[in-house]
Design an enzyme around this catalytic site. Structure first.
Site, PDB file in Angstrom:
ATOM      1  N   HIS A 387      27.831  43.001  33.918  1.00 54.15           N
ATOM      2  CA  HIS A 387      28.662  43.076  35.121  1.00 54.15           C
ATOM      3  C   HIS A 387      30.148  43.216  34.783  1.00 54.15           C
ATOM      4  O   HIS A 387      30.962  43.469  35.677  1.00 54.15           O
ATOM      5  CB  HIS A 387      28.432  41.824  35.980  1.00 54.15           C
ATOM      6  CG  HIS A 387      28.607  42.049  37.447  1.00 54.15           C
ATOM      7  ND1 HIS A 387      29.099  43.223  37.975  1.00 54.15           N
ATOM      8  CD2 HIS A 387      28.355  41.240  38.517  1.00 54.15           C
ATOM      9  CE1 HIS A 387      29.147  43.130  39.289  1.00 54.15           C
ATOM     10  NE2 HIS A 387      28.695  41.940  39.643  1.00 54.15           N
ATOM     11  N   ASP A 391      29.539  47.678  38.054  1.00 53.21           N
ATOM     12  CA  ASP A 391      29.532  47.000  39.343  1.00 53.21           C
ATOM     13  C   ASP A 391      28.147  47.088  39.972  1.00 53.21           C
ATOM     14  O   ASP A 391      27.321  47.930  39.594  1.00 53.21           O
ATOM     15  CB  ASP A 391      30.571  47.625  40.283  1.00 53.21           C
ATOM     16  CG  ASP A 391      32.000  47.353  39.837  1.00 53.21           C
ATOM     17  OD1 ASP A 391      32.219  46.306  39.183  1.00 53.21           O
ATOM     18  OD2 ASP A 391      32.889  48.176  40.135  1.00 53.21           O
TER      19      ASP A 391
END
Length: 416
Positions: A387, A391
């Site tokens: 992450h 995204d």
């Protein structure tokens, strides 16, 4: 006297050191050129070190269990000596050969099921030998290729362990332990192999370094299954390999990676490295543990190319023949827990990659189509991603792109 050094072969840049496993020759014994002298284990593969020249093994510099690095001298061979000159040294222990009974007694602990080296495991399987029927002479009782060959060539040796036949269940235990001989509450401490230690290190590194998140989706496998059932016989006849499902997953993954390059990227310090190639790691089980050989330039491979390469990886992994080059690199990985019956999992990213696809078992399940409940072969897909650079939008849409490609394989041909 002409002396030739025996050195550790070149290791890949990602491998710093190796462990000496088991010398197959003793000082004073004659060796032939290219005869295997020892096996050494890295955190990726087991390498066989051949004799660079014929002669007599004069000195062993590094012993079993020692840690070595590339190009380090581990032994010396006298190339001017002959087998005849080595004969006196070999003949010296002759009195010991007259007492085979103690040797059989020493071999008894091996009935606990020593860990077989990959090359030995293949020979044992072909000869119908269990680990309890072979005396391991390697480090920590490991069974070497030489041990397996000796056991296969000696019929009497096969008959000797007959009393141990009452414990076949031990063959299902991966640790080299005879629990029945250890009392009511048995325990045994077994050192990790170099590969297992490296796997543990990299998994911990992945968990502590990456911001791992997993997104899930389900895919209707009927279109792929229909396509496979229609062409599998012609495919095998034409290409000499069976048409499986992994080639479709690889193609679907590459299809999505082209649309979402961040999933194929990696982090280097404060930089994001975008890879303009698609090297897909395929998780493969082996006797030594999980390994991830790489499909180079998977975008340029046909379904047949992929199936052939995956089949080749499976054989090499079983036999311990995967090369360092085949295990190095990769921009994205695929793990197929479905072959073991897994319904759902959260795969761990393989550093320095930024994402991994987890494929699971395909099962008939009720789904709703056009307001009607129908039965479809469904597969749950799970994609874990870093992450820090990917995204949620890119991750979810990337997995949806894989799903869409699998549910409509024509997209892969039309690049849609």
């Amino acid at each position: 006297m002409a002396i030739v050094d025996v050195k550790v072969p070149q290791l890949s840049e990602s491998v710093a050191e190796a462990t000496m496993l088991n010398w197959k020759k003793k000082p004073g014994e004659a060796v032939a050129q290219d005869e295997i002298l020892i096996e050494i284990e890295t955190d990726k593969v087991v390498l066989e070190v051949p004799a660079p020249s014929a002669g007599v093994l004069s000195i062993i510099v590094k012993n079993d269990g020692d840690t070595v690095v590339a190009d380090e001298i581990i032994a010396k061979i006298d190339t001017e000596a002959t087998a005849g000159a080595a004969a006196p040294a070999a003949a010296a222990p002759a009195p010991a050969a007259a007492a085979p009974a103690p040797a059989a007694a020493v071999a008894a602990p091996a009935a606990a099921g020593g860990v077989a080296m990959p090359s030995a495991a293949k020979l044992m399987a072909e000869a119908g030998l269990s680990a309890g029927q072979v005396a391991g002479t390697g480090k920590d009782g490991r069974i070497t290729k030489g041990d397996a060959l000796a056991a296969a060539a000696a019929p009497a040796a096969k008959a000797a362990p007959a009393p141990a036949a009452a414990k076949p269940a031990l063959q299902q235990v991966s640790a080299p332990v005879d629990f029945a001989a250890l009392g009511d509450r048995p325990e045994e401490r077994v050192p990790m192999s170099r590969l297992r230690a490296r796997i543990a290190e990299r998994l911990l590194q992945s968990q502590s370094t990456n911001a791992i998140l997993t997104t899930f989706n389900e895919v209707n496998m009927k279109p792929v299954m229909d396509l496979r059932n229609k062409y599998k016989d012609r495919f095998e006849k034409e290409h000499g390999v069976k048409l499986g499902f992994m080639s479709f997953f690889v193609k679907a993954a590459v299809h999505a990676l082209k649309k979402f390059p961040l999933i194929n990227a990696s982090i280097d310090g404060n930089d994001i490295v975008y890879h303009g190639y698609f090297d897909i790691g395929i998780a493969v089980g082996s006797p030594r543990g999980l390994v991830v050989p790489i499909l180079r330039n998977a975008d340029q491979m046909s379904l047949a190319d992929i199936e052939k390469k995956i089949a080749e990886f499976g054989v090499k992994a079983r036999d311990g023949k995967l090369s360092l080059e085949e295990l190095t690199g990769g921009t994205f990985s695929i793990s197929n827990g479905g072959v073991f019956g897994s319904m759902l999992s959260t795969p761990i990213i393989n550093p320095p990659q930024s994402a991994i696809l987890g494929v699971h078992a395909t099962k008939d399940r009720p789904v709703v189509e056009d307001g009607q409940i129908v039965i479809r072969p469904m597969n749950y897909l799970a994609m874990s991603y870093d992450h820090r650079i990917i995204d949620g939008r890119e991750a979810v849409l990337g997995l949806v792109a894989m799903k869409d490609a699998l549910e409509d394989p024509a997209r892969l041909l039309l690049d849609l």
